[in-house]
Scaffold this active site. Structure first.
Site, short mmCIF file in Angstrom:
data_model
loop_
_atom_site.label_atom_id
_atom_site.label_comp_id
_atom_site.label_asym_id
_atom_site.label_seq_id
_atom_site.Cartn_x
_atom_site.Cartn_y
_atom_site.Cartn_z
N ASN A 1 0.80 -1.22 0.00
CA ASN A 1 0.00 0.00 0.00
C ASN A 1 0.83 1.27 0.00
OD1 ASN A 1 0.46 -1.26 2.70
ND2 ASN A 1 -0.25 0.72 3.44
N GLN B 1 -5.07 -3.50 -1.56
CA GLN B 1 -4.66 -2.48 -2.53
C GLN B 1 -4.75 -2.96 -3.97
OE1 GLN B 1 -4.09 0.68 -2.23
NE2 GLN B 1 -4.31 0.69 -0.02
N SER C 1 -11.16 -5.02 0.53
CA SER C 1 -11.92 -3.98 1.23
C SER C 1 -12.72 -3.15 0.24
CB SER C 1 -10.95 -3.07 2.00
OG SER C 1 -11.65 -2.10 2.74
N HIS D 1 -13.90 0.03 0.28
CA HIS D 1 -13.73 1.46 0.02
C HIS D 1 -12.54 1.77 -0.89
CE1 HIS D 1 -10.41 2.70 2.89
NE2 HIS D 1 -10.67 1.49 3.34
N CYS E 1 -3.07 4.35 7.43
CA CYS E 1 -3.25 3.63 8.69
C CYS E 1 -2.18 3.99 9.71
CB CYS E 1 -3.24 2.13 8.43
SG CYS E 1 -4.62 1.60 7.40
#
Length: 379
Positions: free
Chosen positions: A149, A177, A197, A199, A323
């Site tokens: 990421n 990613q 994920s 989003h 993060c």
């Protein structure tokens, strides 16, 4: 605003919102309820599960909806490790996402697992030889991310998974990613479990998926009513599952064309930055990287200061992983590449979207030249 932080999140697509809306309003039922309103929700959840399973090339029964990529990683790593009788040893790479790192550390601290961290080269690549030598007869799980990421480096997951399987070791990959840019079907990658994920794909924050082969036992992390075939208790978030499936249906047909176009723009952008910004240093692999990621260090500056200068000029980027926002420590990913701590703190990450234009990137290069010069002059 020029938005170049898609690795952190993407806006929710309008078609995704429209698909979700009925399940936030009239069809609001609990899918576990045995009446008409609940059964309508259950049908929508089943359809969403099938659509996601088709995308990942697995059975619908192998899909577990979660609250996001972090929970999917936690469930995969803790769930497989705690359910497996093989042993108490886990293998991971030196550049995994914090969701993976902290899950493994939890098993080490509280459950007595031993951990082997496989190093990466200066491009962020795991070597097959290093990975193979890390496996042991008591290795219960190996987890290597598909694409990083922060630097975008892509790993040879299919080859690594084959090595793991030759030793009888289950293999998990964090594909958060990579989803939307790469083929993430389980059979293509040869993996036993995979985390994604919503989003990052144009679905809302708060929904993710763990795909895990039925042959693997999985100890739940969240206990309760036994939803998601007993793997993840709690009333299912039907609207967000529908949104995830809608995002997949919208993005997957466009993926190859979007990836090819974005790769060309990314390469032109990288070339311009290296040519126009004195001292700019590309991080990650020059070729085997996600189409969307261009990451640099700018020695003699501060990554956070450059970020703020760019924001003043209407350009949104990141100084590293979202993060790890708020941390003053240099990125463990960049340190693992052998980059000096003082240089690692100058990192800036640009992550393109499928709609990023050449004109936007040209403007970004001009602004970056000014921003780096301004920050360097103050140090």
């Amino acid at each position: 605003m020029i938005y170049l932080d898609s690795a952190a999140t993407t806006p929710v697509r309008r078609d995704v919102l429209e698909a979700m809306w009925p399940y936030l309003t009239g069809d609001f039922g609990n899918p576990s309820s045995h009446h008409g309103v609940g059964e309508s929700a259950a049908r929508a959840l089943t359809q969403a599960r099938r659509r996601v399973a088709d995308w990942l090339g697995c059975r619908a029964s192998e899909i577990v909806f979660t609250s996001g990529g972090t929970e999917a990683d936690n469930l995969a790593i803790k769930g497989i490790a705690l359910a497996a009788p093989r042993g108490r040893h886990i293998v991971l790479s030196a550049i995994e996402h914090p969701a993976v790192v902290e899950s493994v550390d939890h098993l080490r601290r509280l459950h007595g697992f031993e951990v082997t961290v496989v190093p990466v080269d200066h491009h962020g690549l795991v070597s097959a030889a290093d990975f193979a030598s890390a496996l042991r007869p008591d290795t219960t799980l190996a987890t290597i991310m598909l694409a990083n990421n922060e630097i975008g480096t892509m790993q040879p997951i299919a080859a690594l998974a084959e090595i793991a399987h030759a030793s009888g070791v289950p293999f998990h990959t964090d594909a958060v990613q990579a989803a939307g840019w790469l083929d993430v079907r389980l059979d293509t990658l040869g993996v036993d479990a995979l985390s994604v994920s919503g989003h990052k794909l144009g679905a809302p924050k708060g929904v993710g998926v763990l795909a895990v082969r039925q042959r693997l036992r999985l100890e739940p992390v969240v206990h309760g009513g036994g939803q998601e075939r007993g793997h993840r208790s709690g009333t299912e978030n039907v609207a967000f599952a529908v949104g995830f499936a809608a995002a997949v249906a919208a993005t997957e047909p466009e993926r190859l064309q979007a990836a090819a176009r974005t790769t060309r723009l990314r390469d032109d952008f990288i070339g311009a930055v290296l040519a126009d910004v004195p001292g700019a240093m590309l991080t990650g692999h020059p070729v085997d990287r996600l189409p969307s990621v261009a990451s640099f260090c700018f020695p003699g500056t501060s990554g956070e200061a450059v970020l703020l200068q760019l924001e003043e000029r209407g350009i949104t980027v990141s100084s590293g992983s979202a993060c790890a926002a708020g941390s003053d420590d240099p990125s463990p990913v960049l340190l693992a590449l052998g980059i000096a701590p003082q240089v690692a703190q100058t990192a800036v990450r640009f992550t393109l979207t499928p709609t990023t234009t050449a004109d936007e990137l040209a403007q970004t290069v001009r602004s970056l030249v000014e921003a780096v010069a301004d920050v360097a002059s103050l140090r």
